[in-house]
Design an enzyme around this catalytic site. Structure first.
Site, short mmCIF file in Angstrom:
data_model
loop_
_atom_site.label_atom_id
_atom_site.label_comp_id
_atom_site.label_asym_id
_atom_site.label_seq_id
_atom_site.Cartn_x
_atom_site.Cartn_y
_atom_site.Cartn_z
N GLU A 29 0.77 -1.19 0.05
CA GLU A 29 0.03 0.06 0.03
C GLU A 29 0.83 1.01 -0.25
OE1 GLU A 29 -2.24 -0.71 3.54
OE2 GLU A 29 -3.11 -2.63 2.84
N GLU A 70 -5.02 -6.16 2.64
CA GLU A 70 -3.95 -6.88 3.19
C GLU A 70 -4.09 -8.49 2.81
OE1 GLU A 70 -5.19 -4.53 4.97
OE2 GLU A 70 -3.61 -3.08 5.22
N PHE A 93 2.09 -1.68 8.99
CA PHE A 93 2.09 -1.79 10.08
C PHE A 93 2.22 -3.24 10.51
CE2 PHE A 93 1.14 2.48 10.04
CZ PHE A 93 1.66 3.17 11.13
N ALA A 94 2.95 -4.12 11.25
CA ALA A 94 3.08 -5.30 11.54
C ALA A 94 1.61 -5.72 12.09
CB ALA A 94 4.29 -5.70 12.47
N ILE A 97 -1.05 -7.67 10.22
CA ILE A 97 -1.00 -9.29 10.03
C ILE A 97 -2.39 -9.95 10.36
CG2 ILE A 97 1.35 -9.99 10.29
CD1 ILE A 97 0.82 -11.11 13.10
N HIS A 139 -1.15 -0.25 16.40
CA HIS A 139 -0.15 0.27 15.56
C HIS A 139 1.15 0.29 16.22
CE1 HIS A 139 -3.52 2.09 13.05
NE2 HIS A 139 -2.73 2.18 12.21
C1 LIG Z 1 -5.56 -2.68 7.56
C2 LIG Z 1 -5.15 -1.35 7.77
N1 LIG Z 1 -4.42 -1.15 6.83
C3 LIG Z 1 -3.84 0.01 6.28
C4 LIG Z 1 -3.76 1.00 7.42
C5 LIG Z 1 -3.18 2.25 7.19
N2 LIG Z 1 -3.98 3.50 6.66
C6 LIG Z 1 -4.58 4.16 7.71
S1 LIG Z 1 -5.66 5.04 7.29
C7 LIG Z 1 -5.45 4.54 5.62
C8 LIG Z 1 -6.25 5.17 4.40
C9 LIG Z 1 -7.71 5.08 4.69
O1 LIG Z 1 -8.40 5.78 3.46
P1 LIG Z 1 -9.85 5.71 3.48
O2 LIG Z 1 -10.67 4.54 3.83
O3 LIG Z 1 -10.18 6.61 2.09
O4 LIG Z 1 -10.19 6.87 4.76
P2 LIG Z 1 -9.63 8.44 4.96
O5 LIG Z 1 -8.24 8.12 5.33
O6 LIG Z 1 -9.76 8.99 3.60
O7 LIG Z 1 -10.48 8.84 5.98
C10 LIG Z 1 -4.39 3.64 5.62
C11 LIG Z 1 -3.92 3.02 4.30
C12 LIG Z 1 -4.64 0.49 8.51
N3 LIG Z 1 -4.54 1.55 9.41
N4 LIG Z 1 -5.34 -0.42 8.65
#
Ligand SMILES: Cc1ncc(C[n+]2csc(CCOP(=O)(O)OP(=O)(O)O)c2C)c(N)n1
Ligand SMILES: [Mg+2]
Lengths: 337, 324
Positions: A29, A70, A93-94, A97, A139
């Site tokens: 990602e 993921e 982030f680990a 998993i 996290h």
């Molecule tokens: C399972 C997981 N994968 C990746 C992340 C890292 N992450 C946090 S917010 C985000 C983007 C989320 O995008 P969206 O759903 O559009 O929400 P927005 O941030 O735009 O409010 C990511 C990749 C996470 N927190 N949890």
């Protein structure tokens, strides 16, 4: 020898291996960052800057920016590996998993065994782990104790930039699935790294970072530096510590640990994961079983408590093993004369 | 249906509380006093408020990493939230959760969530419970354009349909997931609602920068889902995020002038003010008075957060279990 940051050792090793072997591909990602935005590809790299420049060098087929999926990322890594590629998949982030464990645990890790040894699965799963950022319970976790217990996976935990270089190259060239755990609080740490293009550190070979006769301290990752600080402090008092950086938790370098304890008779394992069914429990049991006659004190493990990782600064600090807690443990094992 | 003067003032006040709460956090975070990762909701207030103004405490919501707006709109205490984000033991979660884990189950707020895509399945459970209880309550999950790509979201949508859960999937499309554009990451031709439709749900779409669009759309959605036996529904709101993904994000993925343009054209507070004044429903003075009052309330919450008790080492060990 060049001096570079831990995070740059990650990127440069990936770039070198991608240049060397066209079967190496990356996915994860935001590893390109900016896809589908006005800023365009590479407007901004991943949040740890551990893939900067790869897209420009190797293109969209080999540097694959993925949606937030993921489970599919881990599964795709397994499928790529079964199809002749050498994927390097990133979990930002680990802790994630959790979303993707089936593909790691029941698929990737077990293919070779279930298929009667008729296949190989050369995938590297990189992930940022550990506390220190007040990022709270979802996290901040150290997940090695879960993954180390899974037959079929190799688990690598580099502490220094040089270890990143040597161990990541070994991981990429290894034909088995490898979990590569990068401590997020170490990304900015600088150190000398080998510039040998074939520099590899074999798995299962620990590194002795301090040498002494009185106590064996086993650790890896962020906490290794804490252990070294304790060893340096105690050295001034005439107390000598062997500080062993495990480098890999699977395979485990039993020999280095046992050889050291046979001299010191005292063992402390310092680990960032909670205490139950942990690395500490594992290594203390190993020593109790195989070096019982050398022991002068009960083997001890220094861990966070059996709780999730808390948010507030005061709480996270109290949660993590500290220099003081490690020093207290050393003094405790020394008190058994 | 025409909103009463009280309802209009209340809706504006709720949006303004979220806006000022966030603008203030944006400033205070720069000082380094606030720990952790903070994701600001500014720009999307019309969605949280336009949805939650229809809800009672018996209705449940499940939020995301960008949760402050949902929490405030659902009735979480402003001071308790500010204290939580400042890591105080007087915070809503005793300083254990922080920005990404604010929750107040008694208010029907089942938690912000650090795991993208984790909320939708939880809202299916809450929606099944609502169905069993048979009182016409609902469970709402907020998901982003990034979260809609997570397998958990797909599973939740199908399971809600087959169980006829009283669940509403609210998709907030702010066009970005972290640094990635939704046009790249969402495969269904710039459209999220069509996915829910494919799972067998009735879907709606609305403008997430316009309180009235959200509010009126949600009235229809809720009228539908509150009828026993109808099952789930979904709605996609097109909206904007005014700040970076997290505080500290340099936002190099934005286009030239984009941030100024969305602040100018797509600000739900400005749009609200203009609509109610043009329609002769409220006076500038009414709104100005609210603005001043809210600013003072936020100032007070920060004063309280700075003065509040800090947690101690012993606090790490409590609240893991009820009994052990
Ligand atoms: C399972 C997981 N994968 C990746 C992340 C890292 N992450 C946090 S917010 C985000 C983007 C989320 O995008 P969206 O759903 O559009 O929400 P927005 O941030 O735009 O409010 C990511 C990749 C996470 N927190 N949890
Ligand atoms: Mg988004």
């Amino acid at each position: 020898m060049a001096k570079m940051m831990y995070r740059d050792a990650v990127v440069s090793t990936i770039a070198e291996e991608m240049a060397r072997d066209e079967n190496v591909v990356c996915l994860g990602e935001d590893i390109v960052g900016g896809m589908g935005t006005p800023g365009g590809p590479e407007a901004i790299g991943g949040i740890w800057s551990t893939s900067t420049g790869l897209f420009g060098k190797f293109g969209a087929d080999r540097v694959i920016d993925t949606p937030i999926s993921e489970s599919a990322i881990m599964g795709a890594a397994a499928g790529l590996a079964l199809s002749g590629k050498r994927p390097i998949a990133e979990l930002m982030f680990a802790d994630f998993i959790g979303v993707s464990l089936d593909q790691i645990w029941n698929q990737l890790a077990k293919f070779r065994y279930m298929f009667g040894g008729k296949t190989k699965c050369p995938a590297v799963i990189r992930m940022a782990y550990g506390a220190g950022y007040n990022a709270a319970a979802q996290h901040s976790q150290a997940v090695h104790q879960i993954l180390t217990g899974m037959p079929g996976l190799k688990v690598v935990m580099p502490t220094t930039p040089d270890d990143v270089k040597g161990l990541l190259r070994t991981a990429i060239r290894d034909d088995d699935p490898v979990i590569f755990l990068e401590h997020k609080a170490l990304y900015g740490v600088k150190g000398e790294v080998s510039d040998d293009p074939d520099y590899m550190i074999p798995f299962g070979h620990a590194r002795l970072s301090r040498a002494g006769q009185d106590v064996t301290i086993v650790s890896t990752g962020l906490l290794l530096g804490f252990c070294e600080a304790v060893a340096d402090k105690l050295a001034a008092e005439g107390i000598g510590c062997d500080v062993i950086d495990l480098r890999t938790t699977s395979p485990l370098d039993e020999e280095t640990i046992l050889d050291s304890v046979e001299v010191t008779g005292r063992l402390i394992v310092v680990d960032e994961a909670p205490p139950r069914c942990s690395l500490g429990a594992d290594i203390c049991a190993l020593v109790a079983e195989k070096a019982f006659a050398s022991l002068k004190a009960p083997p001890l493990s220094v861990n966070p408590p059996h709780t999730p990782v808390p948010f507030a600064r005061e709480l996270e600090t109290a949660y993590l093993p500290s220099v003081d807690k490690i020093e207290a443990a050393v003094r405790k094992v020394l008190s058994y004369r | 249906m025409q909103l009463s003067r009280e309802a209009l003032l209340r809706a504006y006040r709720q949006m303004k509380v979220i806006r000022e709460f966030e603008e203030r956090l944006h400033v205070d975070i720069q000082t380094g006093e606030i720990a952790g990762f903070t994701h600001l909701y500014c720009g999307q207030e019309a969605v949280a408020v336009g949805v939650c103004e229809h809800l009672s405490v018996e209705d449940k919501i499940v939020s995301t990493h960008r949760g402050h707006g949902h929490c405030l709109a659902k009735g979480c205490d402003v001071n308790g939230m500010m204290k939580e984000i400042w890591g105080s033991r007087e915070g809503l979660c005793k300083g254990k959760g922080g920005s990404m884990h604010i929750a107040d189950v008694d208010k029907g707020m089942l938690g912000a969530n650090g795991i993208v895509g984790a909320g939708a399945p939880i809202a299916v459970g809450a929606g099944i419970a609502a169905k069993i209880d048979g009182k016409g309550h609902v469970a709402i999950t907020f998901s982003g354009d990034g979260a809609c790509n997570q397998g958990t979201t797909f599973e939740a949508m199908n399971m809600a349909v087959v169980t006829k859960a009283a669940t509403i999937f609210v998709f907030e499309n702010n066009h970005y997931s972290e640094h990635t554009g939704f046009e790249y990451a969402v495969g269904t031709n710039k459209d999220i609602a069509s996915r829910a439709e494919a799972f067998g749900m009735k879907v709606w779409r609305g403008d997430g920068t316009d309180f009235f669009s959200v509010y009126e759309t949600m009235r229809e959605v809720l009228d539908y889902v509150r009828v026993p036996g109808n099952g789930p529904a979904a709605v996609e709101f097109d909206t904007e995020r005014f700040f970076g993904h997290f505080e500290g994000d340099p936002q190099r993925y934005r286009g030239p002038g984009e941030l100024d343009r969305i602040r100018e054209m797509r600000d739900c507070l400005k749009n609200f003010r203009k609509s109610v004044i043009d329609a002769g429903l409220l006076e500038h003075a009414d709104i100005d008075a609210l603005d001043a009052e809210v600013l003072e309330a936020i100032e007070e919450s920060v004063r309280q957060a700075k003065a509040a008790d800090r947690p101690t080492a012993e606090d790490v060990l409590t609240d893991v279990y009820i009994s052990y």
